[in-house]
Design an enzyme around this catalytic site. Structure first.
Site, PDB file in Angstrom:
ATOM      1  N   THR A 195     -42.382 113.793 -64.292  1.00 50.91           N
ATOM      2  CA  THR A 195     -43.157 114.822 -65.001  1.00 50.91           C
ATOM      3  C   THR A 195     -42.379 116.113 -65.287  1.00 50.91           C
ATOM      4  O   THR A 195     -42.511 116.684 -66.363  1.00 50.91           O
ATOM      5  CB  THR A 195     -44.404 115.188 -64.152  1.00 50.91           C
ATOM      6  OG1 THR A 195     -45.112 113.990 -63.842  1.00 50.91           O
ATOM      7  CG2 THR A 195     -45.315 116.135 -64.885  1.00 50.91           C
TER       8      THR A 195
ATOM      9  N   LYS B 247     -45.538 114.715 -77.698  1.00 50.55           N
ATOM     10  CA  LYS B 247     -46.226 116.010 -77.657  1.00 50.55           C
ATOM     11  C   LYS B 247     -45.630 116.977 -78.686  1.00 50.55           C
ATOM     12  O   LYS B 247     -44.555 116.702 -79.251  1.00 50.55           O
ATOM     13  CB  LYS B 247     -46.125 116.563 -76.230  1.00 50.55           C
ATOM     14  CG  LYS B 247     -46.863 115.689 -75.195  1.00 50.55           C
ATOM     15  CD  LYS B 247     -46.702 116.249 -73.794  1.00 50.55           C
ATOM     16  CE  LYS B 247     -47.449 115.431 -72.763  1.00 50.55           C
ATOM     17  NZ  LYS B 247     -47.257 115.950 -71.384  1.00 50.55           N
TER      18      LYS B 247
ATOM     19  N   ARG C  59     -43.395 104.099 -68.603  1.00 56.07           N
ATOM     20  CA  ARG C  59     -43.402 105.194 -67.613  1.00 56.07           C
ATOM     21  C   ARG C  59     -42.006 105.394 -67.025  1.00 56.07           C
ATOM     22  O   ARG C  59     -41.572 106.517 -66.808  1.00 56.07           O
ATOM     23  CB  ARG C  59     -44.369 104.871 -66.465  1.00 56.07           C
ATOM     24  CG  ARG C  59     -45.822 104.983 -66.847  1.00 56.07           C
ATOM     25  CD  ARG C  59     -46.289 106.396 -67.001  1.00 56.07           C
ATOM     26  NE  ARG C  59     -46.522 107.069 -65.748  1.00 56.07           N
ATOM     27  CZ  ARG C  59     -47.251 108.158 -65.611  1.00 56.07           C
ATOM     28  NH1 ARG C  59     -47.819 108.722 -66.677  1.00 56.07           N
ATOM     29  NH2 ARG C  59     -47.424 108.721 -64.450  1.00 56.07           N
TER      30      ARG C  59
ATOM     31  N   ASN D 105     -42.765 118.728 -71.602  1.00 53.23           N
ATOM     32  CA  ASN D 105     -42.051 117.511 -71.192  1.00 53.23           C
ATOM     33  C   ASN D 105     -42.150 116.379 -72.211  1.00 53.23           C
ATOM     34  O   ASN D 105     -41.987 115.209 -71.879  1.00 53.23           O
ATOM     35  CB  ASN D 105     -42.513 117.072 -69.807  1.00 53.23           C
ATOM     36  CG  ASN D 105     -43.984 116.737 -69.765  1.00 53.23           C
ATOM     37  OD1 ASN D 105     -44.655 116.772 -70.791  1.00 53.23           O
ATOM     38  ND2 ASN D 105     -44.485 116.398 -68.610  1.00 53.23           N
TER      39      ASN D 105
ATOM     40  N   ARG E 116     -37.282 112.234 -70.523  1.00 50.46           N
ATOM     41  CA  ARG E 116     -37.427 113.635 -70.103  1.00 50.46           C
ATOM     42  C   ARG E 116     -36.120 114.174 -69.537  1.00 50.46           C
ATOM     43  O   ARG E 116     -35.754 115.327 -69.764  1.00 50.46           O
ATOM     44  CB  ARG E 116     -38.564 113.761 -69.082  1.00 50.46           C
ATOM     45  CG  ARG E 116     -39.950 113.623 -69.730  1.00 50.46           C
ATOM     46  CD  ARG E 116     -41.043 113.469 -68.691  1.00 50.46           C
ATOM     47  NE  ARG E 116     -42.387 113.495 -69.252  1.00 50.46           N
ATOM     48  CZ  ARG E 116     -43.466 113.129 -68.589  1.00 50.46           C
ATOM     49  NH1 ARG E 116     -43.367 112.679 -67.344  1.00 50.46           N
ATOM     50  NH2 ARG E 116     -44.652 113.184 -69.167  1.00 50.46           N
TER      51      ARG E 116
ATOM     52  N   HIS F  31     -46.419 111.888 -73.302  1.00 51.86           N
ATOM     53  CA  HIS F  31     -47.431 111.349 -72.389  1.00 51.86           C
ATOM     54  C   HIS F  31     -47.385 109.834 -72.489  1.00 51.86           C
ATOM     55  O   HIS F  31     -47.239 109.282 -73.575  1.00 51.86           O
ATOM     56  CB  HIS F  31     -48.842 111.818 -72.782  1.00 51.86           C
ATOM     57  CG  HIS F  31     -49.896 110.999 -72.104  1.00 51.86           C
ATOM     58  ND1 HIS F  31     -50.311 111.235 -70.816  1.00 51.86           N
ATOM     59  CD2 HIS F  31     -50.564 109.880 -72.517  1.00 51.86           C
ATOM     60  CE1 HIS F  31     -51.200 110.319 -70.478  1.00 51.86           C
ATOM     61  NE2 HIS F  31     -51.371 109.492 -71.486  1.00 51.86           N
TER      62      HIS F  31
HETATM   63  P1  ADP Z   1     -47.426 112.861 -66.291  1.00 51.61           P
HETATM   64  O1  ADP Z   1     -47.500 113.370 -67.720  1.00 51.61           O
HETATM   65  O2  ADP Z   1     -45.990 112.668 -65.867  1.00 51.61           O
HETATM   66  O3  ADP Z   1     -48.283 111.647 -66.041  1.00 51.61           O
HETATM   67  P2  ADP Z   1     -49.435 114.529 -64.934  1.00 51.61           P
HETATM   68  O4  ADP Z   1     -50.506 113.576 -65.364  1.00 51.61           O
HETATM   69  O5  ADP Z   1     -49.380 114.919 -63.481  1.00 51.61           O
HETATM   70  O6  ADP Z   1     -47.983 114.027 -65.349  1.00 51.61           O
HETATM   71  O7  ADP Z   1     -49.577 115.892 -65.757  1.00 51.61           O
HETATM   72  C1  ADP Z   1     -49.973 115.887 -67.089  1.00 51.61           C
HETATM   73  C2  ADP Z   1     -49.180 116.913 -67.860  1.00 51.61           C
HETATM   74  O8  ADP Z   1     -49.524 118.226 -67.415  1.00 51.61           O
HETATM   75  C3  ADP Z   1     -47.672 116.831 -67.673  1.00 51.61           C
HETATM   76  O9  ADP Z   1     -47.097 115.856 -68.493  1.00 51.61           O
HETATM   77  C4  ADP Z   1     -47.254 118.233 -68.021  1.00 51.61           C
HETATM   78  O10 ADP Z   1     -47.155 118.425 -69.431  1.00 51.61           O
HETATM   79  C5  ADP Z   1     -48.406 119.080 -67.506  1.00 51.61           C
HETATM   80  N1  ADP Z   1     -48.203 119.564 -66.148  1.00 51.61           N
HETATM   81  C6  ADP Z   1     -48.315 118.820 -65.032  1.00 51.61           C
HETATM   82  N2  ADP Z   1     -48.090 119.573 -63.935  1.00 51.61           N
HETATM   83  C7  ADP Z   1     -47.868 120.816 -64.375  1.00 51.61           C
HETATM   84  C8  ADP Z   1     -47.613 122.075 -63.745  1.00 51.61           C
HETATM   85  N3  ADP Z   1     -47.543 122.169 -62.425  1.00 51.61           N
HETATM   86  N4  ADP Z   1     -47.439 123.173 -64.509  1.00 51.61           N
HETATM   87  C9  ADP Z   1     -47.534 123.080 -65.833  1.00 51.61           C
HETATM   88  N5  ADP Z   1     -47.772 121.940 -66.499  1.00 51.61           N
HETATM   89  C10 ADP Z   1     -47.938 120.818 -65.792  1.00 51.61           C
END
Ligand code: ADP
Length: 198
Positions: A131, A16, A125, A162, A142, A165
């Site tokens: 996350t 990202k 993953r 973070n 992360r 993806h």
């Molecule tokens: P992951 O990337 O770990 O699979 P998710 O699919 O749940 O997680 O979320 C997608 C992305 O949205 C996260 O990687 C993060 O950048 C952002 N995100 C998720 N939850 C939140 C939140 N509560 N507040 C702000 N950003 C969030």
């Protein structure tokens, strides 16, 4: 699943804008390569909001899941989500988060890649980690390179930074690879260490 399918599983990874802007592209590529994952497609792109929104076009349950993660974090710190975000509804919060996320992904150049290897989807993953960086295990990407939290980012009405993806399952991986790469942009080759690694 046969041996070839296990060996050649593919997953989509995005570095990202925060990861790229921090100059961590090489470090992160190195971690994946050292773990035995093979880069079979790679490009740098500054996504438009439309492109970013198309990537994050998940089902309602995914939207609700993001909302739920927000509720959980607010509860953990005894913070009132309604005061900050004006609602406790997981779908409404998830939709808000998705909007911040699209802005974040479109805010600068990213690296898109396809990684191939043994159980690549799960392996990546696990390497990427939880996350929310402040709660991600040390040893994960992360956990080792980022510290943002979703309570802080929600207060500031922005996405949690973070860094990465990574596709969540086989179906998502196939769909996301096709979204970022044309079939002829993915290559096939043998790495010299494959013979000793698996
Ligand atoms: P992951 O990337 O770990 O699979 P998710 O699919 O749940 O997680 O979320 C997608 C992305 O949205 C996260 O990687 C993060 O950048 C952002 N995100 C998720 N939850 C939140 C939140 N509560 N507040 C702000 N950003 C969030």
């Amino acid at each position: 699943m046969d041996a070839e399918a296990i060996r050649r599983e593919q997953t989509l990874v995005l570095l990202k804008p925060d990861a790229v802007a921090r100059g961590l592209t090489g470090t992160l590529l190195e971690r994946f390569e050292q773990a035995g994952l093979k880069i079979v497609a790679l490009k740098m792109v500054h996504p438009t909001k439309e492109k970013a929104a198309g990537h994050y076009d998940g089902p309602d349950e995914w939207i609700r899941g993001m909302g739920q993660k927000t509720l959980d974090s607010f509860a953990e710190f005894d913070m009132d989500v309604e005061t900050v975000l004006g609602t406790t509804d997981t779908y409404t919060i998830g939709t808000m988060v998705r909007g911040w996320l699209v802005d974040y992904i479109a805010s600068g150049p990213i690296i898109a890649m396809v990684l191939e290897g043994v159980h690549a989807i799960t392996a990546v993953r696990r390497m990427v980690g939880f996350t929310i960086p402040a709660r991600a295990e040390p040893g994960t990407i992360r956990g080792d390179y980022s510290i943002d939290s979703n309570t802080l980012s929600s207060l500031e009405k922005r996405s949690t930074k973070n860094m990465i993806h990574a596709s969540g399952d086989t179906e998502e991986a196939a769909q996301e690879i096709a979204y970022w790469f044309k079939p002829d942009e993915t290559v096939s080759y043998q790495r010299a260490d494959e013979i000793v690694m698996f």
